[in-house]
Structure formats: C-alpha cells, structure tokens
Design a protein around this motif. Structure first.
Motif, PDB file in Angstrom:
ATOM      1  N   UNK A  37      47.870  10.759  24.944  1.00  0.00           N
ATOM      2  CA  UNK A  37      49.102  10.009  25.187  1.00  0.00           C
ATOM      3  C   UNK A  37      49.622  10.245  26.606  1.00  0.00           C
ATOM      4  N   UNK A  38      49.411  11.455  27.124  1.00  0.00           N
ATOM      5  CA  UNK A  38      49.807  11.726  28.503  1.00  0.00           C
ATOM      6  C   UNK A  38      49.024  10.852  29.479  1.00  0.00           C
ATOM      7  N   UNK A  39      47.715  10.705  29.217  1.00  0.00           N
ATOM      8  CA  UNK A  39      46.895   9.842  30.073  1.00  0.00           C
ATOM      9  C   UNK A  39      47.300   8.378  29.946  1.00  0.00           C
ATOM     10  N   UNK A  40      47.677   7.959  28.734  1.00  0.00           N
ATOM     11  CA  UNK A  40      48.040   6.564  28.512  1.00  0.00           C
ATOM     12  C   UNK A  40      49.385   6.215  29.140  1.00  0.00           C
ATOM     13  N   UNK A  41      50.327   7.161  29.138  1.00  0.00           N
ATOM     14  CA  UNK A  41      51.674   6.897  29.635  1.00  0.00           C
ATOM     15  C   UNK A  41      51.836   7.221  31.120  1.00  0.00           C
ATOM     16  N   UNK A  42      50.821   7.834  31.710  1.00  0.00           N
ATOM     17  CA  UNK A  42      50.919   8.195  33.121  1.00  0.00           C
ATOM     18  C   UNK A  42      50.972   6.926  33.967  1.00  0.00           C
ATOM     19  N   UNK A  43      51.887   6.841  34.914  1.00  0.00           N
ATOM     20  CA  UNK A  43      51.975   5.627  35.748  1.00  0.00           C
ATOM     21  C   UNK A  43      50.674   5.354  36.473  1.00  0.00           C
TER      22      UNK A  43
END
Length: 469
Positions: free
Chosen positions: A433-439
């Motif tokens: 999720x961190x990779x998906x939400x990273x700008x």
C-alpha cells in the motif's frame, strides 16, 4: 503523508481505548474487581501498538491508515476474549479442586513477538519487489514446512488428531501458518513471470486453450501436493485455504474465469474422494449434517452443538462481556473463539468483527490493484484474499455453513504461529500500500540488483509468421 499517519494514530488510540475498556469490563462483571493482570495486559498492548505505529511512520509513511488500526482492534478483541475464557476455565478448575494456568499472558507475549516481526519486515523489506529474488526458494521452503510434520512421529507433531505441529519440549510451532505466505510469494513470482504464456501457449482441450504443462505444472503440482499432504495430516481447513488461494491467484494472473470453474470441479471431485478415503472426513460431514445425532460420540458433534447453543444464547445483542459461558465450548479460545464473541457480543458484535476483516481485505485489494508492478498486484491480491478465505472457513465451520475445519481466526484465536504469520502478512500489505500510495513524482530508489524485478515485466512475444506455402 502527515494526514494519513494522523488518521492512523487516532484510530489506533480508539482501538487501544476500546481494548482497555473491554478488559476492565470483563473483570468488573466476572470478578467484581479489577485484577492486576489486566493492567499488565493493557499496558503491554498499548506499548506494542505504539511501536507498530512508529515503525509504519518511519518505514512506510504513505501506507494505508486503516489496516493497522483494524488489525490492532482484532488483536485487542481476541486478547479480551482469551482473558474472559481464562476466567471461566479457572472457575471450572477451582470447582474441581484443580489449578488453571491463564494463557492470556502468553497471547500478550506472542503479540510482542508478532509486532517485532512486523517491524522487522517493514525495516528490511523496503521494496516488495525484492521478494521475486527468493520466489522459488520460498516455494521450496513452504512445501518443506507443510511436509515436515507429516514425516515426524505423532509424539512430535500431533495435536487433537491433526499432524500439523512441530513440538520440541514445551515449545510448539505450526509451520503451515508460515507456509501459506511462502507459497503466495512463490505463486506470485511464477505467475507473473509466465502470465502471458498461460494465455496464449499450449493446446485446446474441449475448446479451452490450456497452457503448456511445464509453465503451469510447478504451481499446480505444488498446490495439489500441499493439499494432499494436509488431507493426510487431517488438516482439512488448511487444505481448503491453500487450494482457494492458489485458484484465485491463477485467476488474477490470467483473468480467465475458466480456471475458476475448472478449480471448483477439481474441488468437488476431491471432496468426494476424500469422503470415501478418510474416516475423519466422513465424521466431519456427519457432524455437519446433524451435530445432535453424534453429540455423545467421541469426535462427534458436541463442539459444534455447544457453539451453536452459545450463538443462540447471544442473540442479537449478546449476554454482555463477562456474563456468558463461552468456557463450556471445547477449544473456545482457538477454533471456536468466534462463537464466544457471538455469545457475549451477539450478532451485532460478531458482524462488526467480520467487518474489520472485510475492511483489511478490501483495502489490501484496493492497493493491490493500484500498485504499479504486476508482482505487487498478485502478491497483494493473494494476501488480501487469504484474510477473507481464512475467516470464511473459520466462521463457516462454527455456524455449520460448511463442515468444521479446525483452523484459527487471524488475530483473534490463541496461538503464536497464527499471530506471527498474520503480522508478517499485514506488514507486506502495508508495504504494498505504501508503494501504491506513493506520489508518482517522488523519486524511486534504484534497486541494487538490476534483475530484481525482472519477474514483474511482461514481455509480449512477437507473433509467429505462417509457414510459406
């Protein structure tokens, strides 16, 4: 980033406060006093959740803000119910002039270790794509973890008729809980590397284009081998869980519904064969069809019937924490902890708990779809589906929707192996999720090994020209 972590902190505080209130309420109702052990449980739980939050803030600043609080609340509710059942079992033991050792303290200790693993995964796995390097090794390790209890003597591997443990002295571990994570990594690695081949290569059988055996064979053989071993070990719930996970991951990779229908057909055939081959399967089916008919028999329907009586007693709103009798249900703090929740918190409370699982799975699946690499999509999808599948198997068995299987509810049930494995699962979901939400404008650090995410790149083969006439 700041808003997401602020939301997570507020929700975590709510989950911790709710756990504290429930622990105090249990003692007030069951003991008419507050035992000092409750203060220890609550303080330890608060501390480890604070560590988990700061780990996410440090190493996954863009991660989903709802997954960790939902996990914490499930863990807290499980701790409350285990403590509640401890009080009931201690009362039963006192009436018989015996001593009872509470297990809620052990659950707190396993929570501490689980959060330590959670922090370790977030700290060391900075990019989920690095797991592609170890995909086949993870598959081999997962198969070994499942097979090992089967080859060990019963004195070192059997508990309540199921050979799924490794026992060394007073310590024990259930390797299948970790095997499911390793096999998901293996399946995601293999499927991404050969996803296009599953769609275009192979021959047609009854109008269905099948992939080449050497492409799909390793995954199918690994899945069927694990299911066969688990059936031999009398662990039917884990066999169903593994089969469902692999089937869904194949569907996610190929987007072809035919694999779902083919898998369901294989499942039905396997169920029929298992019914005629294994006595314990026939016993489980008999208990499922009519638990009262086998109520007094050894291995009969006593446990299922008592769980249904507890759910019926709880009704819509429950008897209230500390006011029920969940301790009279066998394995109330492990396999049947959802029946204990349904008795004291009622249908509404149990439904709220199930919504927490659904929230974790939906958020995990959402970020699996949003992440930019195919390996992350399959890995996240497999992990998210595991949460839904496992709780379906657990609650389905308790409510007599499906035959009782004997696996534990993630984060709720007593047990170290389940808690540790599922905290690793949540850490991986947060990493994805961190990779998906990273700008998209944020710079991405280059990986040391240039082939690390080669398995996540789909290469379209050029069409083969027709032979000259």
């Amino acid at each position: 980033m700041g808003a997401a972590r602020g939301t997570e902190l507020r929700l975590l505080l709510f989950a911790v406060a709710l756990t504290w209130c429930a622990l105090l309420l249990v003692d007030a109702d069951a003991l008419q006093r507050i035992d000092s052990s409750v203060l220890t449980y609550g303080a330890s739980f608060t501390a480890v959740m604070a560590v988990a939050h700061f780990a996410v803030r440090r190493w996954a600043p863009h991660a989903d803000p709802l997954i960790l609080p939902s996990t914490a609340l499930l863990n807290g509710i499980g701790l409350v119910m285990i403590h509640r059942i401890d009080l009931g079992l201690a009362e039963q033991a006192a009436e018989k002039g015996k001593q009872y050792s509470a297990v809620a303290g052990q659950q707190v200790l396993w929570t501490v270790v689980g959060v330590a693993l959670f922090v370790g995964v977030l700290g060391f796995v900075r990019d989920h794509r690095v797991l592609t390097r170890y995909g086949h090794l993870a598959g081999l390790a997962g198969i070994v973890a499942i097979v090992l209890p089967a080859v060990l003597p019963a004195s070192m591997s059997e508990v309540n008729g199921a050979k799924v443990w490794i026992k060394i002295g007073a310590a024990s571990i259930q390797p299948g809980e970790f095997a499911k994570l390793m096999l998901i990594v293996f399946a995601a690695t293999s499927l991404v590397a050969k996803r296009d081949l599953f769609r275009v290569a192979g021959r047609k059988v009854l109008g269905v284009e099948l992939p080449r055996a050497r492409d799909l064979g390793p995954i199918v053989l690994a899945a069927l081998g694990c299911v066969a071993v688990l059936a031999f070990e009398k662990e039917l719930g884990a066999a169903l869980l593994f089969f469902g996970i692999v089937l869904v991951m194949i569907y996610l990779a190929t987007e072809r519904a035919i694999w779902v229908f083919a898998g369901l057909l294989i499942f039905v055939v396997g169920c029929v064969l298992a019914y005629f081959l294994f006595n314990h399967v026939r016993q489980r089916v008999a208990n499922w069809m009519d638990p009262l008919a086998t109520y007094d028999r050894p291995g009969g329907g006593y446990q299922i019937a008592q769980g249904l009586f507890g759910l019926g007693t709880g009704g819509l709103g429950g008897t209230g924490l500390g006011n029920g009798r969940p301790d009279i249900v066998p394995e109330a703090n492990t396999d049947f902890i959802t029946a204990s929740i349904g008795e004291e918190l009622g249908f509404l409370g149990l439904a709220a708990v199930l919504m927490l699982y659904l929230l974790i799975a939906l958020r995990g699946m959402r970020h699996a779809l949003a992440v930019r690499d195919s390996f992350g999509k399959l890995l996240g999808g497999g992990l998210a589906f595991t949460v839904v599948m496992q709780i379906f198997v657990v609650v389905g068995g308790v409510t007599k929707l499906i035959p009782e299987t004997g696996i534990t509810a993630p984060f709720l049930s007593k047990g170290g192996s389940s808690l540790l494995a599922n905290y690793i699962l949540v850490a991986l979901l947060l990493r994805i999720s961190d990779a998906a939400r990273k700008p998209a404008t944020e710079p991405v650090k280059a990986m040391r090994a240039p082939l690390a995410d080669a398995g996540t790149v789909l290469v379209q083969r050029p069409p083969v020209p027709p032979p000259p006439r």
